[in-house]
Design a protein around this motif. Structure first.
Motif, PDB file in Angstrom:
ATOM      1  N   GLN A 108      84.827 -17.719 -17.993  1.00 34.50           N
ATOM      2  CA  GLN A 108      84.786 -19.335 -18.755  1.00 34.50           C
ATOM      3  C   GLN A 108      83.701 -18.922 -20.011  1.00 34.50           C
ATOM      4  N   GLY A 109      82.687 -18.212 -19.794  1.00 34.43           N
ATOM      5  CA  GLY A 109      81.896 -18.002 -21.056  1.00 34.43           C
ATOM      6  C   GLY A 109      82.566 -17.675 -22.221  1.00 34.43           C
ATOM      7  N   LEU A 110      83.546 -16.721 -22.034  1.00 42.23           N
ATOM      8  CA  LEU A 110      84.285 -16.074 -23.017  1.00 42.23           C
ATOM      9  C   LEU A 110      85.194 -17.371 -23.403  1.00 42.23           C
ATOM     10  N   PHE A 111      86.069 -17.891 -22.551  1.00 41.76           N
ATOM     11  CA  PHE A 111      86.930 -18.820 -22.950  1.00 41.76           C
ATOM     12  C   PHE A 111      85.992 -20.201 -23.678  1.00 41.76           C
ATOM     13  N   GLU A 112      85.086 -20.537 -23.464  1.00 43.61           N
ATOM     14  CA  GLU A 112      84.455 -21.443 -24.192  1.00 43.61           C
ATOM     15  C   GLU A 112      84.187 -21.055 -25.592  1.00 43.61           C
ATOM     16  N   SER A 129      85.769 -11.997 -28.893  1.00 46.92           N
ATOM     17  CA  SER A 129      84.432 -11.399 -29.333  1.00 46.92           C
ATOM     18  C   SER A 129      84.598  -9.805 -29.825  1.00 46.92           C
ATOM     19  N   ALA A 130      84.125  -9.536 -30.929  1.00 47.29           N
ATOM     20  CA  ALA A 130      83.809  -8.175 -31.474  1.00 47.29           C
ATOM     21  C   ALA A 130      82.417  -7.657 -31.490  1.00 47.29           C
ATOM     22  N   TYR A 131      82.225  -6.581 -31.762  1.00 48.23           N
ATOM     23  CA  TYR A 131      80.832  -5.990 -31.774  1.00 48.23           C
ATOM     24  C   TYR A 131      80.002  -6.669 -32.866  1.00 48.23           C
ATOM     25  N   ASP A 132      80.327  -7.015 -33.995  1.00 50.79           N
ATOM     26  CA  ASP A 132      79.699  -7.774 -35.175  1.00 50.79           C
ATOM     27  C   ASP A 132      80.478  -8.128 -36.193  1.00 50.79           C
ATOM     28  N   GLY A 133      80.168  -8.977 -37.164  1.00 53.65           N
ATOM     29  CA  GLY A 133      81.048  -9.445 -38.259  1.00 53.65           C
ATOM     30  C   GLY A 133      81.725  -8.213 -39.063  1.00 53.65           C
ATOM     31  N   ARG A 283     100.028 -11.001 -30.552  1.00 55.15           N
ATOM     32  CA  ARG A 283      99.999  -9.709 -29.838  1.00 55.15           C
ATOM     33  C   ARG A 283      99.513  -8.568 -30.700  1.00 55.15           C
ATOM     34  N   LYS A 284      98.871  -8.722 -31.805  1.00 63.83           N
ATOM     35  CA  LYS A 284      98.225  -7.830 -32.637  1.00 63.83           C
ATOM     36  C   LYS A 284      96.494  -7.889 -32.733  1.00 63.83           C
ATOM     37  N   ILE A 285      96.056  -8.859 -32.281  1.00 60.18           N
ATOM     38  CA  ILE A 285      94.836  -9.087 -32.194  1.00 60.18           C
ATOM     39  C   ILE A 285      94.062  -8.280 -31.206  1.00 60.18           C
ATOM     40  N   PRO A 286      93.334  -7.393 -31.751  1.00 56.50           N
ATOM     41  CA  PRO A 286      92.322  -6.587 -30.542  1.00 56.50           C
ATOM     42  C   PRO A 286      91.546  -7.083 -29.832  1.00 56.50           C
ATOM     43  N   GLY A 287      91.057  -6.527 -28.711  1.00 59.61           N
ATOM     44  CA  GLY A 287      90.314  -7.003 -27.727  1.00 59.61           C
ATOM     45  C   GLY A 287      91.012  -7.571 -26.618  1.00 59.61           C
ATOM     46  N   ARG A 288      90.521  -8.639 -26.189  1.00 58.83           N
ATOM     47  CA  ARG A 288      90.960  -9.278 -25.193  1.00 58.83           C
ATOM     48  C   ARG A 288      90.912 -10.936 -25.250  1.00 58.83           C
ATOM     49  N   ILE A 289      91.988 -11.638 -24.658  1.00 58.60           N
ATOM     50  CA  ILE A 289      92.104 -13.239 -24.998  1.00 58.60           C
ATOM     51  C   ILE A 289      92.035 -13.787 -23.573  1.00 58.60           C
ATOM     52  N   VAL A 290      91.090 -14.565 -23.118  1.00 55.87           N
ATOM     53  CA  VAL A 290      90.835 -15.237 -22.091  1.00 55.87           C
ATOM     54  C   VAL A 290      91.696 -16.524 -22.087  1.00 55.87           C
ATOM     55  N   GLY A 291      92.404 -16.879 -21.018  1.00 56.76           N
ATOM     56  CA  GLY A 291      93.197 -17.949 -20.822  1.00 56.76           C
ATOM     57  C   GLY A 291      92.712 -18.930 -19.565  1.00 56.76           C
ATOM     58  N   ALA A 330      78.054 -13.878 -26.963  1.00 54.11           N
ATOM     59  CA  ALA A 330      78.891 -14.898 -27.073  1.00 54.11           C
ATOM     60  C   ALA A 330      78.537 -16.153 -26.164  1.00 54.11           C
ATOM     61  N   LEU A 331      77.949 -15.938 -25.007  1.00 52.55           N
ATOM     62  CA  LEU A 331      77.521 -17.070 -24.402  1.00 52.55           C
ATOM     63  C   LEU A 331      76.341 -17.857 -24.836  1.00 52.55           C
ATOM     64  N   ALA A 332      75.592 -17.006 -25.642  1.00 49.07           N
ATOM     65  CA  ALA A 332      74.474 -17.622 -26.306  1.00 49.07           C
ATOM     66  C   ALA A 332      75.037 -18.772 -27.611  1.00 49.07           C
ATOM     67  N   THR A 333      75.921 -18.217 -28.078  1.00 53.10           N
ATOM     68  CA  THR A 333      76.526 -18.897 -29.228  1.00 53.10           C
ATOM     69  C   THR A 333      77.283 -20.297 -28.631  1.00 53.10           C
ATOM     70  N   SER A 334      77.883 -20.098 -27.527  1.00 51.69           N
ATOM     71  CA  SER A 334      78.534 -21.095 -26.796  1.00 51.69           C
ATOM     72  C   SER A 334      77.558 -22.503 -26.525  1.00 51.69           C
ATOM     73  N   VAL A 335      76.285 -21.778 -25.830  1.00 49.37           N
ATOM     74  CA  VAL A 335      75.346 -22.627 -25.589  1.00 49.37           C
ATOM     75  C   VAL A 335      74.965 -23.449 -26.600  1.00 49.37           C
ATOM     76  N   TYR A 336      74.553 -22.515 -27.787  1.00 52.44           N
ATOM     77  CA  TYR A 336      74.008 -23.000 -29.098  1.00 52.44           C
ATOM     78  C   TYR A 336      74.877 -24.282 -29.437  1.00 52.44           C
TER      79      TYR A 336
END
Length: 390
Positions: A108-112, A129-133, A283-291, A330-336
């Motif tokens: 849920q944190g990643l989804f937000e 999320s990625a490691y950094d910008g 289908r090209k974007i790396p990492g994960r997608i939460v649904g 990522a959770l911290a940015t969501s809360v912020y």
């Protein structure tokens, strides 16, 4: 018998690699008068006594309340609810869930987080999320390439640190990065037009750019798309509250550093990158997608919708190096963002912009009154209004 490495040889190899003569050369950029040649601590002291001595020495440091470093790392006010929330025990071990559906809180944190990135960039697709910008920028450049188009054009007005990471990613995959010159602090459109050849996969620009100026992103997108070239925009997420989003400009991919959104500077990390794109890159974007879905009882639930498994089991042929995610950041940015709300984000962005203009004006006035030329005038140019939201 345990193997003990020859630390002297290791030290020499490291110094040779860095082109240094001694460990002291690591500090050669620090003025000699600021270096302590020897710490005056008597021998035979206890740990507590030594700690008190170092605390006394540290008390001589001057801690400034304002930091003007910028260039990708920013100090903004962080509501106390951010630290209070992410410090709860349930989030302390937040990491990539390998049995994802069991970790509903993490998902849920990643989804937000994904929802917030989509709202800020205007795109429909984003990853967890990625490691950094900077690494997100490198991944985005790789995502645009194909068998015929292997070159990436990066504006000279992009943060040099980001450019270096993109170059490293490209070097490792035998691809090419060329720099588009800047004119008066902005991407030179005429140079870009001549460099858009048939082997170019993407153009990368930054908004606002490294000099704090607003690029004519829509014009760059139009120029690139006419040649079948994708456009990657590296953006400041807070600026997106008052500047046209990458989607509004017609770009294909947006990447950026989430640090301005509730992550303290912390001497350089940890940070959190983000990446969003059009549906073409689903289908090209790396990492994960939460649904989001519903469980067997009709309750709201979260799942890993997509995940690039070749990153784990076929690494030699993987299209990405992104195998984990910065869940806690990522959770911290969501809360912020939730605590600030749309109006709070807009206010923080306007305050940042107006105070940057005030500082630039005062520096220019100071230089004028003392007859001292500024090293660069590009950072004092007015921000173009063509991309600012009303």
């Amino acid at each position: 018998m345990a193997y003990l490495p020859n630390t002297k040889n290791q030290e020499k190899e490291m110094l040779d690699f860095l082109g240094l003569g001694s460990p002291a050369d690591l500090y050669r950029d620090i003025p000699q008068k600021l270096r302590a040649q020897q710490l005056d601590i008597p021998k035979g002291q206890s740990e507590l006594e030594v700690l008190r001595n170092f605390t006394r020495l540290a008390g001589k440091n001057t801690v400034f309340s304002s930091v003007f470093r910028g260039a990708g790392a920013y100090r903004h006010f962080i509501p106390s609810i951010v630290g209070e929330t992410v410090s709860k025990k349930r989030f302390k071990t937040a990491y990539t869930p390998y049995q994802p559906e069991v970790s509903q809180g993490v998902l849920q944190g990643l989804f937000e987080f994904q929802t917030i990135v989509c709202r800020l960039t205007g795109f429909e697709v984003t990853n967890a999320s990625a490691y950094d910008g900077a690494s997100a920028a490198g991944e985005a450049a790789a995502m645009c390439r194909d068998r015929k188009r292997k070159r990436t054009l990066v504006s000279a007005a992009v943060n040099p640190s980001i450019t270096e990471v993109v170059k490293t990613y490209s070097w490792a995959s035998n691809n090419t990065v060329d720099i588009v010159p800047a004119a008066n602090g902005l991407t030179d459109m005429s140079s870009l037009a001549t460099m858009l050849t048939d082997d170019v996969a993407s153009v990368m620009i930054q908004q606002p750019n490294y000099y704090g100026l607003i690029e004519d992103a829509s014009g760059i997108v139009k120029l690139a798309h006419e040649k079948g070239v994708k456009v990657i925009m590296s953006v400041n997420p807070m600026a997106m509250a008052i500047v046209q989003t990458p989607a509004e400009c017609g770009a294909d991919i947006a990447v950026g550093e989430g640090q301005p959104l509730g992550i303290p500077l912390s001497f350089g990390g940890p940070y959190v990158g983000f990446m969003a794109a059009t549906k073409e890159f689903l289908r090209k974007i790396p990492g994960r997608i939460v649904g989001e879905t519903t469980d067997s009882q009709g309750r709201r639930a979260f799942v890993l919708t997509l995940q690039a498994r070749e990153q784990h089991i076929r690494r030699e042929t993987a299209s990405s190096n992104m195998c984990t995610s910065q869940v806690l950041c990522a959770l911290a940015t969501s809360v912020y963002v939730s605590a600030m709300g749309p109006s709070g984000l807009q206010e923080a962005a306007r305050q940042s912009m107006s105070k940057a203009h005030y500082l630039a004006g005062e520096l220019a006035r100071l230089a004028y009154s003392t007859n001292t030329p500024l090293r660069s005038s590009t950072s004092l140019l007015p921000i173009a209004r063509l991309s600012l939201k009303s």
